[in-house]
Write a protein that holds these residues in place. Sequence first.
Motif, mmCIF file in Angstrom:
data_model
loop_
_atom_site.group_PDB
_atom_site.id
_atom_site.type_symbol
_atom_site.label_atom_id
_atom_site.label_comp_id
_atom_site.label_asym_id
_atom_site.label_seq_id
_atom_site.Cartn_x
_atom_site.Cartn_y
_atom_site.Cartn_z
ATOM 1 N N THR A 3 -0.564 -3.542 2.047
ATOM 2 C CA THR A 3 -0.408 -2.471 1.060
ATOM 3 C C THR A 3 0.897 -2.575 0.276
ATOM 4 O O THR A 3 1.010 -1.998 -0.808
ATOM 5 C CB THR A 3 -0.489 -1.099 1.745
ATOM 6 N N TYR A 6 1.091 -3.536 -3.530
ATOM 7 C CA TYR A 6 0.768 -2.600 -4.602
ATOM 8 C C TYR A 6 1.982 -1.793 -5.059
ATOM 9 O O TYR A 6 1.884 -1.038 -6.030
ATOM 10 C CB TYR A 6 -0.351 -1.661 -4.150
ATOM 11 N N LEU A 7 3.102 -1.943 -4.353
ATOM 12 C CA LEU A 7 4.316 -1.253 -4.768
ATOM 13 C C LEU A 7 4.781 -1.754 -6.129
ATOM 14 O O LEU A 7 4.763 -2.964 -6.398
ATOM 15 C CB LEU A 7 5.426 -1.481 -3.741
ATOM 16 N N PHE A 179 0.497 7.217 -7.814
ATOM 17 C CA PHE A 179 -0.477 6.141 -7.980
ATOM 18 C C PHE A 179 -0.850 5.994 -9.449
ATOM 19 O O PHE A 179 -1.281 6.959 -10.087
ATOM 20 C CB PHE A 179 -1.742 6.429 -7.179
ATOM 21 N N TYR A 238 2.818 3.214 -6.884
ATOM 22 C CA TYR A 238 1.888 2.166 -6.461
ATOM 23 C C TYR A 238 0.953 1.883 -7.625
ATOM 24 O O TYR A 238 0.413 2.804 -8.244
ATOM 25 C CB TYR A 238 1.077 2.611 -5.250
ATOM 26 N N ILE A 255 -2.934 3.137 1.889
ATOM 27 C CA ILE A 255 -1.511 3.354 1.610
ATOM 28 C C ILE A 255 -1.074 4.704 2.161
ATOM 29 O O ILE A 255 -0.048 4.816 2.845
ATOM 30 C CB ILE A 255 -1.236 3.265 0.093
#
Length: 289
Positions: A3, A6-7, A179, A238, A255
Motif C-alpha cells: 500500500t 500509493y502514497l 484519497f 494517497y 490502506i
Amino acid sequence: MDTKKYLASANVDLSQIPTRDSITLSKSEAKAELDQVRRDLAKFQEKLFANDTYSVLACFQGMDTAGKDSLVREVFKDFNVRGVEQHSFKVPTELERSHGYLWRHYVKLPQKGTFGIFNRTHYENVLVTRVHPEYLMAEKLPGINNVDDVDQNFWDMRFDQINNFETELVQNGTIVFKFFLHLSKGEQKNRLLRRLRKPEKNWKFSPGDLAERKLWDKYQYCYQEAIKHTHNSEAPWYIIPADDKPMARLIVARILLEELNKYKDIDFPELSELEQNNLQLYKDQLNSE
C-alpha cells in the motif's frame, strides 16, 4: 499488495502515475477480498467507538465519474450506521459563504469514536475555485475585488490554511486520510457515454460535465498542485488508480485497515478491577432471575 506505493510525494507528477493498477484481479476476486477487509474495518470501527479517544476522517477527491460514491458505499457497507457520517460539499450556500470557507467543514467533522467521510472536501476550495477563480467573488474577500487579484500568493495562503486546519485535527485526535481517485480521460469518456446509453443512468448526466471535461488539463494541474502543497506524514495523500472500480475500492480499504491497525492504543476499554472481580456475581444475579 504494497500500500505504500500509493502514497503521494512532494514532487508528484500525475501524468507519470498509472490510472490502472499493476495488480489485476477479476471483479469477483476483488469483491471477495474486499468483503474480508470490510469486515475487519467494521471490527475496528467498534473498537474506535468503544475507545472514544480518536476519530477518523476519510477524504475523497476525483474528477466526475471517478467512482467516489460507489467506493464509499462499498468500502463502508458493513459499518454500524451510528458510527459513520458522510458529507458532500458542493456549491456553498448563502449561509456558508457568510463564514470563512473552512467553516462548513469544521461543523461536519466526526466526533470522537466515529468515522467521517468527506465525499468532495475542503479541497474544492483550491480546485474548483482555482479553475474558476470568478467563483471567489461570491466570498467577498478583503483585497479580492476581481480575478486579477487572485495570484499565486493567494493559493499559497490557502494551502497553508488547509495544512494548519489538518494539523489541528490530528493534534486533537483525528486520523486523516486523503484519497485522490486518479482517473484517465479515456475512462471518464466511457463512463459518461454509459450514463447516456443507459436510461436508468441518464439522471446522473449533466451537460455541464462536458464543459468541465474541456478543462481536464487545468484540473489535473490544480490537483497536482494541491497534493504537492498539502501532502505530509500527518495527513497524507494517497493516489488511487481509479480506472478499475473494484480494485480502487479494495486498495482504499486495505490502506485504511493497515494504517488504522498501527494505532495500538485504540482498543476496547478494560473493566475496573472491582468490575472484573464481580463478573461471576453479575452472572449469578442474571441466572437467578
